[in-house]
Enzyme design. Structure first.
Site, mmCIF file in Angstrom:
data_model
loop_
_atom_site.group_PDB
_atom_site.id
_atom_site.type_symbol
_atom_site.label_atom_id
_atom_site.label_comp_id
_atom_site.label_asym_id
_atom_site.label_seq_id
_atom_site.Cartn_x
_atom_site.Cartn_y
_atom_site.Cartn_z
ATOM 1 N N TRP A 102 0.815 -1.221 0.000
ATOM 2 C CA TRP A 102 0.000 0.000 0.000
ATOM 3 C C TRP A 102 0.840 1.260 0.000
ATOM 4 C CZ3 TRP A 102 -4.496 -0.270 -1.914
ATOM 5 C CH2 TRP A 102 -5.211 -1.473 -1.834
ATOM 6 N N ASP A 172 -1.336 6.529 6.468
ATOM 7 C CA ASP A 172 -2.467 5.722 5.999
ATOM 8 C C ASP A 172 -2.767 4.685 7.084
ATOM 9 O OD1 ASP A 172 -4.206 3.919 4.902
ATOM 10 O OD2 ASP A 172 -2.989 3.467 3.138
ATOM 11 N N LYS A 196 -12.288 -1.532 7.484
ATOM 12 C CA LYS A 196 -11.535 -2.474 8.309
ATOM 13 C C LYS A 196 -11.917 -2.316 9.785
ATOM 14 C CE LYS A 196 -8.358 -2.145 4.573
ATOM 15 N NZ LYS A 196 -8.281 -3.499 4.058
#
Lengths: 360, 360
Positions: A102, A172, A196
């Site tokens: 990511w 992030d 999440k």
């Protein structure tokens, strides 16, 4: 029927109590005779949902007053563009700590807007994947900000220290937010896709320090503009009201269950239980160094990959769902966010031991 | 208890049968023992949801094969930036037909990316707001495309003809899509925020002709890039899966109820009933010319605005919800999208007549 435990990496399972409440009031919310998703975002009842959600999140994370909380549409990938477009100002570079899939994806998008200074943070220690200590990251002078991803959902890697810089730190936190205590004041921007630890997919929360609101470039679409979103109270566009409402229920559930500190305690227990099971066996393995193992996403491989299919099939039959690893990594992955109870991890570990005994 | 009829302009009410099904399978979808919002967007069961929704929409609108259907995050405002960023190519201007609040908002955003040629389409006929016929719109030679909004949700204005041009026609159909038959092949791009005739807020559907996929500017965030979204099957980012699923249920409900042609018939009946009630009385008025009255959003004012509060209070008590007009227009507004049954409009008209008799 055995209980179902859903280890999906995201969209992930939500707290059972939240889902039960949402189902109960699905057709008739707040005595209105209609669903919360069918009312105007500007109606008084919804404005209270919105304000409560923000306040509860502020309470949970002790967010200082000089930080704005934005409820944005889309997930983290929208922020991969929004971050440079909002924060670069006159700068032409920013530091990107590369610690996994990511973090690298954020770099790909940032390249449209600047020349990112990519700092490779992955290394190997004792044959295991590890992260170079933050004190050794070559932070640049010209960077507008330093971006990193403290938990890599796919790689199962965690970065536990912070960049050593006075530049704004941008994180992030899609798979870390609310899973442990953090000091928000150390960050310039924290962002997190909801799917999440927050709520359903389609919402992204951005926490931004208020001195960073005036740097946006002219080409920035308004719906990604932090200042516009702040000034319009995250209602510049019709917001994803149902996702906002569900996230608010999750925040109330977190508060009722001891808040982030209590979650962190259980999350550490869950992860310890699962890693211990893996480490005690030659049948399973996880290739991340102990210093950098994720508390949220535990990838593991079978020593006999030809058994992967059987493992998944039998796990599924026991109500242990969505354990298949990401296609980039293979093997298995157990995502054990806040909504996963300790009993779920215990059930997984029990199954893993049985499966090992039968197939060793 | 009297039935509830919710006239919200958006987020708007969804078909009762859809909401009941969604509630029933909220905790246990498709026999999985978990919610559809808690599973991976890349899991087989969700991929079928996604593919079915696209195919059903294609069937409903007879979308030609050379058009791509994208399920995007966010609403129409995201498209206000995405349209010029995706379509301008080398051009520096585009035509924008200004027929109301939303058309003008699209211009505001487009100004970041080009010099829009704004064509004022509003006029007055017999003291009523009307739209200049499309044949009189001064379409420019240099425009990359011609943008218009066939239904203005706030103003209650409808544009019934199409720009006379061989340039791609781009239409914001947020409040018209699926309410009547359209010929998709006449358009370059059709886009629609979901929260009126499709599903919950947080999703936007884009239907784009495939020859328009290669014009994007470099600064376009990937999550708004039509080509990226097409190539990634609208899963470049984790999509808003629950909104996608609910929209899919709405499409199936539409097909089971005669499709768009049947909806159009009822929608015309509903609008005729309401406008007739308004026109037969001096107590209520609507200031839009008959040629351009919206089938979806019917604003009306009381001759005695001091009675507005009482009207809303008594309507609410009768289960007639969300009739307050937009703050920019005042008075009342009844949004009567596909999910509003004829009985709802009849109940509103009955109440309006009673209220008039009591307060004339």
């Amino acid at each position: 029927m055995e209980p179902i435990y859903n280890f999906s990496a995201g969209p992930a399972s939500l707290p059972k109590a939240v889902m039960q409440q949402a189902q109960k009031e699905f057709l008739d919310w707040n005595g209105l005779g209609t669903s919360v998703m069918e009312i105007s975002h500007r109606s008084k009842p919804f404005l209270k949902v919105a304000a409560d959600a923000e306040q509860d999140l502020r309470d949970l994370l002790s967010i200082p007053d000089n930080y704005k909380v934005l409820f944005c549409q889309g997930g983290a990938r929208a922020q991969f563009a929004a971050i440079p477009m909002n924060l670069l100002g006159e700068a032409t570079t920013a530091d990107y700590i590369d610690g996994g899939y990511w973090a690298a994806s954020a770099v790909d998008e940032a390249q449209k807007y600047c020349q990112p200074n990519v700092i490779k943070a992955m290394t190997e220690i004792d044959g295991k994947t590890a992260i170079i200590p933050a004190s050794d990251w070559p932070i640049s002078e010209q960077a507008a900000y330093v971006h990193f991803c403290p938990n890599e959902t796919i790689d199962g890697i965690e970065i536990n220290d912070l960049p050593n810089t006075d530049k704004p730190i941008v994180a992030d936190m899609s798979s870390t937010i609310l899973s442990r205590e953090i000091d928000v004041s150390k960050y310039g921007v924290i962002y997190a896709g909801a799917q999440k630890n927050i709520g359903p997919a389609g919402l992204c929360i951005v926490i931004v320090r208020d001195d960073l609101l005036d740097l946006a470039c002219n080409e920035l679409p308004s719906i990604l503009n932090y200042k516009v979103l702040f000034e319009k109270e995250s209602m510049f566009n019709t917001p994803p009201t149902y996702a906002w409402y569900l996230s608010g229920l999750v925040f109330k559930w977190l508060k009722a269950n001891g808040g982030v500190a209590a979650m962190e305690k259980v999350n550490r227990e869950k992860a310890a239980l699962l890693y211990q099971c893996i480490d005690e066996s030659d049948f399973y393995r996880n290739n991340v160094h102990a210093n950098n193992r994720s508390l949220m996403n535990v990838p593991f491989q079978l020593a006999k990959p030809e058994l992967d299919g059987l493992f998944l099939e039998q796990a599924e039959a026991r109500g242990l769902q969505a354990l298949k690893g990401h296609r980039a990594v293979g093997g298995m992955r157990a995502s054990i966010y806040n909504a996963m109870p300790l009993e779920g991890v215990q059930a997984l570990v029990d199954f893993m031991k049985e499966f090992e005994a039968e197939n060793k």
